[in-house]
Scaffold this active site. Structure first.
Site, PDB file in Angstrom:
ATOM      1  N   TYR A 147      -4.497   7.482   9.504  1.00 52.12           N
ATOM      2  CA  TYR A 147      -4.900   8.461   8.479  1.00 52.12           C
ATOM      3  C   TYR A 147      -5.909   9.478   9.007  1.00 52.12           C
ATOM      4  O   TYR A 147      -6.160  10.497   8.357  1.00 52.12           O
ATOM      5  CB  TYR A 147      -5.504   7.755   7.253  1.00 52.12           C
ATOM      6  N   SER A 172       4.091   7.561  -5.406  1.00 55.99           N
ATOM      7  CA  SER A 172       3.702   8.566  -4.402  1.00 55.99           C
ATOM      8  C   SER A 172       4.131   9.979  -4.794  1.00 55.99           C
ATOM      9  O   SER A 172       4.883  10.644  -4.080  1.00 55.99           O
ATOM     10  CB  SER A 172       4.308   8.185  -3.038  1.00 55.99           C
TER      11      SER A 172
END
Length: 252
Positions: free
Chosen positions: A50, A151
């Site tokens: 990330y 998502s």
């Protein structure tokens, strides 16, 4: 309100609800994590991939220095290996996106030092994962659900794909309980004894997402939501579809 916990097979306690940090932008994520700690979050799902772990670490250190939280109260998830358990740097080890055949191979591995205590998988009403969750639990492996809201901000979304938060029946249940659709989706997983890590960088949503312990979905509502399953993945990881270990070709 702090989240209740799930006891893992190694007796560690893992909060039922945490904050996902994928797509949490550098320059913003530090303040997001500090706000979340103040709001009661004690589980943070991270990954080197990330590219924001430095800022998350800074936020946690600042909150510990302030006395807002103790390190032992926090459960930090990253993507680690057995050697880190040996070094005392990691207290529990888990897996992610493993199907039941892959888990079986690990559990039967000669010389296995640490049985995985958790499997992190995509899970929501359009991908209920009933067989995989049952298999994991029967082997003492707890489950964490990523993408619990479907998502909606995924960059690869295509026109015409389902939008879970807009599902009319989810909205109807939310109105009945005076809650948001997101809160219903989170509560649905919690009532299945699944750990949930919804991602948000908006303070209002972060606060809303943890306010799910003051209501309960009825058995009928749970059964209705379970019936939405269509084995649809928001995160199909198609870039790895030809890899020999691509996990999503198996039924579960």
């Amino acid at each position: 309100m702090a989240s209740p916990c799930v006891e893992l097979s190694n007796k560690m306690k893992m909060p039922t609800l945490g904050l996902g940090t994928w797509q949490a932008p550098p320059g913003k994520v530090e303040e997001v994590v500090k706000f979340a700690i103040d709001a009661g979050y004690r589980l943070f799902d991270c990954a080197y991939f990330y590219q924001n772990e430095n800022e998350i670490g800074n936020a946690i250190q600042q909150k510990i220095k302030e006395g807002a939280v103790k390190r032992e109260d926090l459960f930090i998830v990253t993507k680690a290996m057995e050697e880190l358990v040996d070094c005392g740097l990691v207290k529990a080890i888990g897996i992610s996106n493993f199907n039941h055949e892959q888990i079986e191979r690990i559990l039967n591995k000669p010389g296995l030092k640490y049985k995985p205590v958790n499997n992190q998988i995509e899970c929501h009403p359009y991908l209920t994962q009933e067989k995989l969750i049952k298999y994991c639990k029967s082997n003492g492996i707890s489950v964490t659900a990523y993408s619990p809201l479907g998502s909606p901000n995924r960059p690869w979304a295509k026109p015409g794909e389902p939008v879970l938060l807009d599902d009319p029946e989810i909205k109807e249940i939310a109105v009945r309980h005076h809650k948001t659709p997101a809160q219903v989706l989170i509560r649905f997983l919690i009532q299945r004894d699944v750990i949930v890590i919804p991602k948000s960088d908006k303070p209002q949503r972060i606060e809303e997402n943890i306010k799910v312990f003051d209501f309960e979905l009825s058995k009928k509502e749970m059964d209705v939501i379970l019936s939405f399953n269509r084995n649809w993945r928001a995160v199909p990881a198609l870039q790895a579809v030809n890899h020999k270990d691509y996990p999503f070709k198996a039924e579960y």
